[in-house]
Design an enzyme around this catalytic site. Structure first.
Site, PDB file in Angstrom:
ATOM      1  N   LYS A  35     -30.820 -21.982  22.448  1.00 38.97           N
ATOM      2  CA  LYS A  35     -31.226 -20.681  23.004  1.00 38.97           C
ATOM      3  C   LYS A  35     -30.028 -19.748  22.904  1.00 38.97           C
ATOM      4  O   LYS A  35     -28.878 -20.200  22.919  1.00 38.97           O
ATOM      5  CB  LYS A  35     -31.616 -20.841  24.476  1.00 38.97           C
ATOM      6  CG  LYS A  35     -32.428 -19.675  25.017  1.00 38.97           C
ATOM      7  CD  LYS A  35     -33.905 -19.895  24.771  1.00 38.97           C
ATOM      8  CE  LYS A  35     -34.741 -18.721  25.199  1.00 38.97           C
ATOM      9  NZ  LYS A  35     -36.181 -19.066  25.168  1.00 38.97           N
ATOM     10  N   ASP A  86     -37.628 -13.784  22.732  1.00 39.16           N
ATOM     11  CA  ASP A  86     -37.823 -14.161  24.143  1.00 39.16           C
ATOM     12  C   ASP A  86     -37.816 -12.815  24.877  1.00 39.16           C
ATOM     13  O   ASP A  86     -38.099 -11.770  24.250  1.00 39.16           O
ATOM     14  CB  ASP A  86     -36.709 -15.108  24.619  1.00 39.16           C
ATOM     15  CG  ASP A  86     -37.022 -15.770  25.971  1.00 39.16           C
ATOM     16  OD1 ASP A  86     -37.806 -16.729  26.006  1.00 39.16           O
ATOM     17  OD2 ASP A  86     -36.511 -15.301  27.014  1.00 39.16           O
TER      18      ASP A  86
HETATM   19  P1  NDP Z   1     -41.160  -9.721  27.284  1.00 36.85           P
HETATM   20  O1  NDP Z   1     -39.829  -9.099  27.173  1.00 36.85           O
HETATM   21  O2  NDP Z   1     -42.201  -9.408  26.279  1.00 36.85           O
HETATM   22  O3  NDP Z   1     -41.795  -9.423  28.715  1.00 36.85           O
HETATM   23  C1  NDP Z   1     -41.129  -9.807  29.877  1.00 36.85           C
HETATM   24  C2  NDP Z   1     -41.945  -9.361  31.071  1.00 36.85           C
HETATM   25  O4  NDP Z   1     -41.407  -9.950  32.248  1.00 36.85           O
HETATM   26  C3  NDP Z   1     -41.888  -7.852  31.302  1.00 36.85           C
HETATM   27  O5  NDP Z   1     -43.076  -7.456  31.907  1.00 36.85           O
HETATM   28  C4  NDP Z   1     -40.692  -7.724  32.248  1.00 36.85           C
HETATM   29  O6  NDP Z   1     -40.715  -6.546  33.038  1.00 36.85           O
HETATM   30  C5  NDP Z   1     -40.885  -8.934  33.111  1.00 36.85           C
HETATM   31  N1  NDP Z   1     -39.569  -9.342  33.630  1.00 36.85           N
HETATM   32  C6  NDP Z   1     -38.507  -9.738  32.896  1.00 36.85           C
HETATM   33  N2  NDP Z   1     -37.457 -10.013  33.686  1.00 36.85           N
HETATM   34  C7  NDP Z   1     -37.886  -9.760  34.933  1.00 36.85           C
HETATM   35  C8  NDP Z   1     -37.271  -9.862  36.190  1.00 36.85           C
HETATM   36  N3  NDP Z   1     -35.985 -10.257  36.319  1.00 36.85           N
HETATM   37  N4  NDP Z   1     -38.027  -9.537  37.279  1.00 36.85           N
HETATM   38  C9  NDP Z   1     -39.325  -9.141  37.141  1.00 36.85           C
HETATM   39  N5  NDP Z   1     -39.953  -9.033  35.968  1.00 36.85           N
HETATM   40  C10 NDP Z   1     -39.240  -9.351  34.885  1.00 36.85           C
HETATM   41  O7  NDP Z   1     -40.880 -11.308  27.338  1.00 36.85           O
HETATM   42  P2  NDP Z   1     -41.889 -12.510  27.072  1.00 36.85           P
HETATM   43  O8  NDP Z   1     -43.261 -12.151  27.484  1.00 36.85           O
HETATM   44  O9  NDP Z   1     -41.640 -12.992  25.707  1.00 36.85           O
HETATM   45  O10 NDP Z   1     -41.300 -13.615  28.067  1.00 36.85           O
HETATM   46  C11 NDP Z   1     -41.796 -13.819  29.378  1.00 36.85           C
HETATM   47  C12 NDP Z   1     -41.445 -15.237  29.827  1.00 36.85           C
HETATM   48  O11 NDP Z   1     -42.043 -16.178  28.932  1.00 36.85           O
HETATM   49  C13 NDP Z   1     -39.962 -15.564  29.830  1.00 36.85           C
HETATM   50  O12 NDP Z   1     -39.692 -16.482  30.885  1.00 36.85           O
HETATM   51  C14 NDP Z   1     -39.764 -16.275  28.498  1.00 36.85           C
HETATM   52  O13 NDP Z   1     -38.646 -17.132  28.512  1.00 36.85           O
HETATM   53  C15 NDP Z   1     -41.053 -17.075  28.432  1.00 36.85           C
HETATM   54  N6  NDP Z   1     -41.464 -17.550  27.113  1.00 36.85           N
HETATM   55  C16 NDP Z   1     -41.588 -16.699  26.054  1.00 36.85           C
HETATM   56  C17 NDP Z   1     -42.007 -17.175  24.830  1.00 36.85           C
HETATM   57  C18 NDP Z   1     -42.251 -16.264  23.671  1.00 36.85           C
HETATM   58  O14 NDP Z   1     -42.712 -16.761  22.640  1.00 36.85           O
HETATM   59  N7  NDP Z   1     -41.996 -14.980  23.765  1.00 36.85           N
HETATM   60  C19 NDP Z   1     -42.258 -18.602  24.604  1.00 36.85           C
HETATM   61  C20 NDP Z   1     -42.175 -19.398  25.801  1.00 36.85           C
HETATM   62  C21 NDP Z   1     -41.766 -18.880  26.990  1.00 36.85           C
HETATM   63  P3  NDP Z   1     -39.664  -5.358  32.723  1.00 36.85           P
HETATM   64  O15 NDP Z   1     -40.212  -4.687  31.505  1.00 36.85           O
HETATM   65  O16 NDP Z   1     -39.667  -4.513  33.932  1.00 36.85           O
HETATM   66  O17 NDP Z   1     -38.342  -6.022  32.475  1.00 36.85           O
HETATM   67  O1  2IT Z   2     -38.985 -20.177  25.288  1.00 32.82           O
HETATM   68  C1  2IT Z   2     -39.483 -20.303  24.156  1.00 32.82           C
HETATM   69  O2  2IT Z   2     -40.054 -21.339  23.818  1.00 32.82           O
HETATM   70  C2  2IT Z   2     -39.401 -19.166  23.233  1.00 32.82           C
HETATM   71  N1  2IT Z   2     -38.887 -18.112  23.612  1.00 32.82           N
HETATM   72  C3  2IT Z   2     -39.896 -19.305  21.830  1.00 32.82           C
HETATM   73  C4  2IT Z   2     -38.890 -20.007  20.967  1.00 32.82           C
HETATM   74  C5  2IT Z   2     -39.210 -20.047  19.502  1.00 32.82           C
HETATM   75  O3  2IT Z   2     -38.338 -20.535  18.770  1.00 32.82           O
HETATM   76  O4  2IT Z   2     -40.277 -19.609  19.071  1.00 32.82           O
END
Ligand code: NDP
Ligand code: 2IT
Length: 449
Positions: free
Chosen positions: A122, A162
């Protein structure tokens, strides 16, 4: 176990999130050690918790006015026992070495569960992309990649998105890598479709969360149809979690960002979700603007003084936290139980605190931990790598079919592993044990490296 854990804490006392992730896994795998005394002699826990490599670097960049800033960049290459390092990049002001180490550690077990051959890593930066212009984000990404490029490669370490890293950032990062290496190769996943991305990768994490929830429900003789769901976040994972719930006949009534959450009792349908996608992905606006468009919905501002998040107090059947780590504390967990929620399926990484998790397990909820439930994203990243290697693209149905199959097999793996150790119904134990055993056995096969 206690001794090993306390020496991990002593070594890096400030890395609270990393300790939290390690502690959870260590608790789950206790019975595995009882059956395999060799693991102790081989110091497998010590080896798993010490990253193979940690890269930290300076990222200088210039804003549109000519002001120079310096951020810190990270890549933690945690474990390569079952494949090249694989995992996302996070750009968010809260990023620290502890956050990246916890995410890299989780990624090792998650990737192991996917059935594909990917190690865990990561990275990211404490850079805050909010309010920055495209040109500023591009310069930041180029500076970040100027250093990262020397450490990654399609057979070494393959980053992805992420929090704060989506299609735009992956594009800028890829462009710089290509220029530096003079090589067009699958070094990043989450690329745009026209230049090597996979269909369904943007949808994969959220869709996978719902497939996993559907598997848990089916195993209990139920389905997602007609269920009311609380979803947090409004980014990539929240959007496609909502989309799949709606497709399967469920109803989503909440979405959030760091400023607060919206409650729409009528449900967020396809049209409203399209509005959210445009709002968040193109206009880069705030979720409160949903209520200007749909005035019957209510916006509630985040109130950290309260000690709990009001989002988790609404009556519902299911909860899918899709924002960030530790967004559900013990009080939130109790509120969810009181609100009638019987299933929690984690889209975010480690969104529940240890005491919240305890509440879910004690109350007998169907609880799908992030490393199993959100593995669909990295799984389709693995499929993107496979397509890049073959230099061809699979159709949508093929990728979604494979994703569904992978989520089903992760579910079966969790059920079987928890049963093998006498903890039926405990998906947390099942995920940790199954993810762990595969990686550890690969490490032992490969000797002390
Ligand atoms: P995005 O950046 O697309 O969206 C993040 C969302 O979470 C936004 O709505 C953001 O609000 C909110 N957020 C982030 N930090 C905070 C915080 N400290 N407090 C409150 N709200 C917060 O990210 P993703 O949707 O990609 O990721 C969301 C979660 O999913 C994370 O935990 C990530 O690690 C996990 N994840 C993502 C994957 C992927 O493929 N993208 C795969 C597996 C897990 P704001 O805009 O106000 O910051
Ligand atoms: O937390 C996760 O699994 C991700 N942000 C996606 C990682 C990836 O390599 O697609």
């Amino acid at each position: 176990m206690e001794q090993i854990f306390s020496s991990i804490v002593q070594r890096d006392p400030e890395q609270k999130e990393f300790h939290q992730a390690v502690h959870e896994v260590m608790e789950s795998v206790r019975p595995v050690f009882e059956r395999n005394p060799e693991y102790r002699r081989q110091a497998v826990l010590e080896r798993l918790t010490e990253p193979e490599r940690v890269i930290m670097f300076r990222v200088p960049w210039m804003d549109d006015q000519g002001q120079v800033y310096v951020n810190r960049g990270y890549r933690v290459e945690m474990n390569s026992a079952i494949g090249p390092y694989k995992g996302g990049l996070r750009f968010h002001p809260s990023v620290s070495l502890s956050i990246i180490k916890f995410l890299a550690f989780e990624q090792v077990f998650k990737n192991s569960l996917t059935t594909l051959h990917m190690g865990g890593g990561k990275g990211g930066s404490d850079f805050n992309p909010k309010g920055r212009t495209d040109a500023e984000v591009m310069r930041f990404c180029q500076s970040f990649m100027a250093e990262l490029a020397r450490h990654i490669g399609p057979n070494t370490d393959i980053p992805a998105g992420d929090i704060g890293v989506g299609a735009r950032e992956i594009g800028y990062l890829f462009g710089m890598y290509k220029k530096l290496r003079n090589e067009f190769t699958g070094v990043l996943t989450g690329k745009s479709l026209d230049w090597g991305g996979s269909l369904i990768r943007p949808e994969a994490t959220g869709y996978g969360v719902v497939f996993f929830a559907a598997e848990m429900l089916a195993h209990a003789g139920d389905s997602i149809e007609g269920k009311t769901c609380l979803v947090s976040g409004s980014g990539n994972v929240a959007q496609f979690t909502t989309e799949k719930i709606v497709q399967l006949g469920g109803r989503v009534v909440t979405l959030s960002d760091s400023s607060g959450y919206i409650y729409d009792e009528e449900g967020i349908d396809r049209e409203k979700l399209e509005f959210v996608k445009r709002l968040k992905n193109i206009r880069r606006g705030r979720i409160r603007e949903y209520c200007e468009q749909y005035p019957r919905a209510v916006f509630t501002e985040a109130d950290p003084e309260l000690g709990y998040n009001q989002l988790w107090t609404h009556q519902a059947d299911c909860a899918m936290p899709c924002a960030t780590q530790n967004e559900i504390n013990e009080q939130d967990a109790k509120n969810l139980v009181k609100a009638g929620v019987r299933l929690v399926c984690e889209g975010a990484n480690m969104p529940s605190t240890p005491s919240a998790t305890e509440v879910f397990l004690e109350e007998g909820l169907l609880y799908g931990p992030g490393k199993a439930a959100n593995a669909g994203g990295v799984a389709v990243s693995g499929l993107e790598m496979a397509q890049n290697s073959m230099r061809l693209s699979w159709p949508r149905e093929e990728v979604e079919g494979r994703l569904k199959h992978i989520m089903k097999s992760i579910h079966t793996t969790c059920v079987d592993a928890s049963a093998e150790y006498g903890m039926e119904g405990n998906y947390l134990a099942g995920a940790n044990i199954a993810g762990f055993v595969k990686v550890v056995n690969a490490m032992l096969d490969q000797g002390l490296v």
